[in-house]
Design a protein around this motif. Structure first.
Motif, PDB file in Angstrom:
ATOM      1  N   GLU A 270       0.916  -1.228   0.005  1.00 38.03           N
ATOM      2  CA  GLU A 270       0.085  -0.016  -0.035  1.00 38.03           C
ATOM      3  C   GLU A 270       0.747   1.316   0.011  1.00 38.03           C
ATOM      4  OE1 GLU A 270      -3.155   2.310   2.970  1.00 38.03           O
ATOM      5  OE2 GLU A 270      -3.143   0.172   2.828  1.00 38.03           O
ATOM      6  N   ILE A 325     -13.964  -6.341   0.441  1.00 42.63           N
ATOM      7  CA  ILE A 325     -13.052  -5.663   1.092  1.00 42.63           C
ATOM      8  C   ILE A 325     -11.740  -5.760   1.448  1.00 42.63           C
ATOM      9  CG2 ILE A 325     -14.255  -6.385   3.316  1.00 42.63           C
ATOM     10  CD1 ILE A 325     -13.588  -3.450   4.448  1.00 42.63           C
ATOM     11  N   ARG A 326     -11.680  -7.418   1.360  1.00 34.70           N
ATOM     12  CA  ARG A 326     -10.334  -7.992   1.901  1.00 34.70           C
ATOM     13  C   ARG A 326      -9.467  -8.153   0.491  1.00 34.70           C
ATOM     14  NH1 ARG A 326      -9.258 -14.578   4.017  1.00 34.70           N
ATOM     15  NH2 ARG A 326      -7.090 -14.263   3.325  1.00 34.70           N
ATOM     16  N   THR A 329      -7.727  -4.627   0.137  1.00 39.75           N
ATOM     17  CA  THR A 329      -6.839  -4.369   1.112  1.00 39.75           C
ATOM     18  C   THR A 329      -5.527  -5.516   0.638  1.00 39.75           C
ATOM     19  OG1 THR A 329      -7.864  -5.916   2.608  1.00 39.75           O
ATOM     20  CG2 THR A 329      -8.251  -3.498   2.694  1.00 39.75           C
ATOM     21  N   TYR A 333      -4.910  -1.636  -2.099  1.00 38.06           N
ATOM     22  CA  TYR A 333      -5.848  -0.387  -1.819  1.00 38.06           C
ATOM     23  C   TYR A 333      -6.100  -0.179  -0.395  1.00 38.06           C
ATOM     24  CZ  TYR A 333      -6.255  -0.532  -6.772  1.00 38.06           C
ATOM     25  OH  TYR A 333      -5.915  -0.449  -8.030  1.00 38.06           O
ATOM     26  N   PRO A 334      -6.240   1.099   0.259  1.00 37.98           N
ATOM     27  CA  PRO A 334      -6.338   1.285   1.746  1.00 37.98           C
ATOM     28  C   PRO A 334      -7.924   0.797   1.943  1.00 37.98           C
ATOM     29  CG  PRO A 334      -6.179   3.435   0.263  1.00 37.98           C
ATOM     30  CD  PRO A 334      -5.774   2.209  -0.527  1.00 37.98           C
ATOM     31  N   SER A 335      -8.905   1.111   1.062  1.00 32.73           N
ATOM     32  CA  SER A 335     -10.045   0.907   1.395  1.00 32.73           C
ATOM     33  C   SER A 335     -10.991   0.443   0.016  1.00 32.73           C
ATOM     34  CB  SER A 335     -10.891   2.377   1.889  1.00 32.73           C
ATOM     35  OG  SER A 335     -10.882   3.288   0.888  1.00 32.73           O
ATOM     36  N   PRO A 336     -12.332   0.063   0.158  1.00 44.80           N
ATOM     37  CA  PRO A 336     -13.007  -0.509  -1.100  1.00 44.80           C
ATOM     38  C   PRO A 336     -13.413   0.614  -2.008  1.00 44.80           C
ATOM     39  CG  PRO A 336     -13.759  -1.397   0.974  1.00 44.80           C
ATOM     40  CD  PRO A 336     -12.916  -0.385   1.555  1.00 44.80           C
ATOM     41  N   GLY A 337     -13.451   1.986  -1.639  1.00 42.80           N
ATOM     42  CA  GLY A 337     -13.456   3.087  -2.465  1.00 42.80           C
ATOM     43  C   GLY A 337     -12.680   3.099  -3.739  1.00 42.80           C
TER      44      GLY A 337
END
Length: 360
Positions: A270, A325-326, A329, A333-337
């Motif tokens: 990340e 979501i897993r 990450t 990526y830091p988040s799903p967005g």
């Protein structure tokens, strides 16, 4: 000495007009020769045309009879061009420094907001000598009415500055990276000059020195702009004005890079930067930039990372036991967005839609 400077200013403006007009012609030809998707030459042309309108109006202020400048037709044509100048500068900057830039509703709203602001603050009060984006005569009353419009222009300039600065870390086009640094410096100086001339020098009635400096700056910036446009071919001005500097392949470095990406999956880290990747590969950063851009065809480091991340995501989405979501990450990526946005950009569908269609 004053008559000499009064005679010098129109001469400088004539040179500015001729030079900017020549550059605008080059950009117009470029816009007709490039694909419709590449809007950089077109936005560059509009920016230069609005600059030309400003320069012509400025020259007319010194040599034309007052009756000409006061006519409704002249005020309409020149007023619209001058008001659009900061907007055209902003759009051109975005098209040059943001590879993912596409005009949208937000950009249209900013344009409409400009004319709404003028309609509210300056009905019948356009000053007779607009400095840069709008100029005050130095009177406090003028400055009061012009202040919202000055803030509007400065906001667009600051945003252009932010976009140019923000992309320095990931830009892989070496010449454009140089332009980002030069752009940040020049625009910083320009902002300081605007503030100083509007709020310090003009209230002191230093109109002639300010105008001479403005005309000289315009001339020098136009020359620099032309030189950079030619030097940065084909990344800004896609004309065959000179041969593109050839890239010398480096098979050994490419093999190490592909191993780091495909075997070690370094893209999962990340916030990975090209500097960190260069240190991992024990290579100079500029060599890595040249490889990724010149041989692999990526203009931005994040584009490279996203390509590998989304490729792995498509494989992981075949496993229904893994939450989205897993997956986001795990691949960096830091988040799903951000993951959802990039996935949709590259595949045309969301991760959920992709998984559902794979099941069908």
């Amino acid at each position: 000495m004053a008559p000499f400077f009064h005679a010098l200013l129109p001469g400088l403006l004539w040179m500015d007009i001729a030079l900017v007009g020549a550059i605008a012609g080059i950009f117009l030809i470029a816009s007709m020769r490039t694909s419709k998707k590449d809007l950089r030459p077109l936005f560059g042309f509009f920016f230069l045309i609005t600059t030309e309108i400003y320069l012509i109006y400025w020259l007319l202020h010194y040599i034309a009879p007052p009756e000409l400048l006061s006519s409704s037709a002249v005020q309409l044509v020149f007023g619209a061009g001058i008001l659009l100048l900061p907007y055209c500068f902003w759009m051109f900057s975005l098209s040059v420094f943001d590879d993912g830039f596409r005009p949208g509703r937000l950009h249209l709203a900013v344009l409409l907001g400009r004319f709404l602001l003028v309609a509210v603050t300056l009905p019948g009060r356009l000053p007779e000598h607009p400095f840069l984006f709008l100029e005050s005569s130095g009177k406090s009353d003028d400055l009061l009415y012009l202040f919202p419009n000055i803030l509007y222009s400065l906001a667009l300039i600051f945003h252009s500055l932010l976009v140019a600065h923000r992309g320095q870390r990931d830009d892989l086009v070496e010449l454009r990276l140089d332009l980002r640094r030069i752009f940040v410096l020049l625009i910083g100086l320009l902002i300081a000059w605007i503030i100083a001339s509007l709020f310090i020098l003009r209230p002191l009635q230093a109109d002639l020195p300010v105008s001479l400096i403005n005309a000289t700056m315009t001339l020098l910036l136009s020359l620099a702009f032309l030189w950079l446009a030619i030097r940065l071919h084909p990344d800004i001005l896609p004309l065959e004005l000179k041969e593109k500097v050839g890239y010398r392949p480096d098979p050994a470095l490419k093999e190490r890079l592909l191993e780091a990406l495909e075997k070690d999956h370094i893209y999962r880290q990340e916030g990975l930067t090209i500097g960190e990747l260069a240190r991992t590969l024990s290579v100079q950063e500029y060599r890595l930039r040249r490889l990724i851009n010149g041989e692999m065809g990526f203009r931005n480091f994040n584009d490279l990372l996203n390509r590998y991340r989304i490729q792995e995501a498509c494989e992981l989405l075949d496993r229904p036991d893994l939450p989205i979501i897993r997956i986001a990450t795990d691949i960096g990526y830091p988040s799903p967005g951000p993951f959802n946005r990039v996935f949709r950009t590259l595949t045309g569908q969301t991760p959920t839609e992709y998984r559902q269609r794979k099941k069908e």
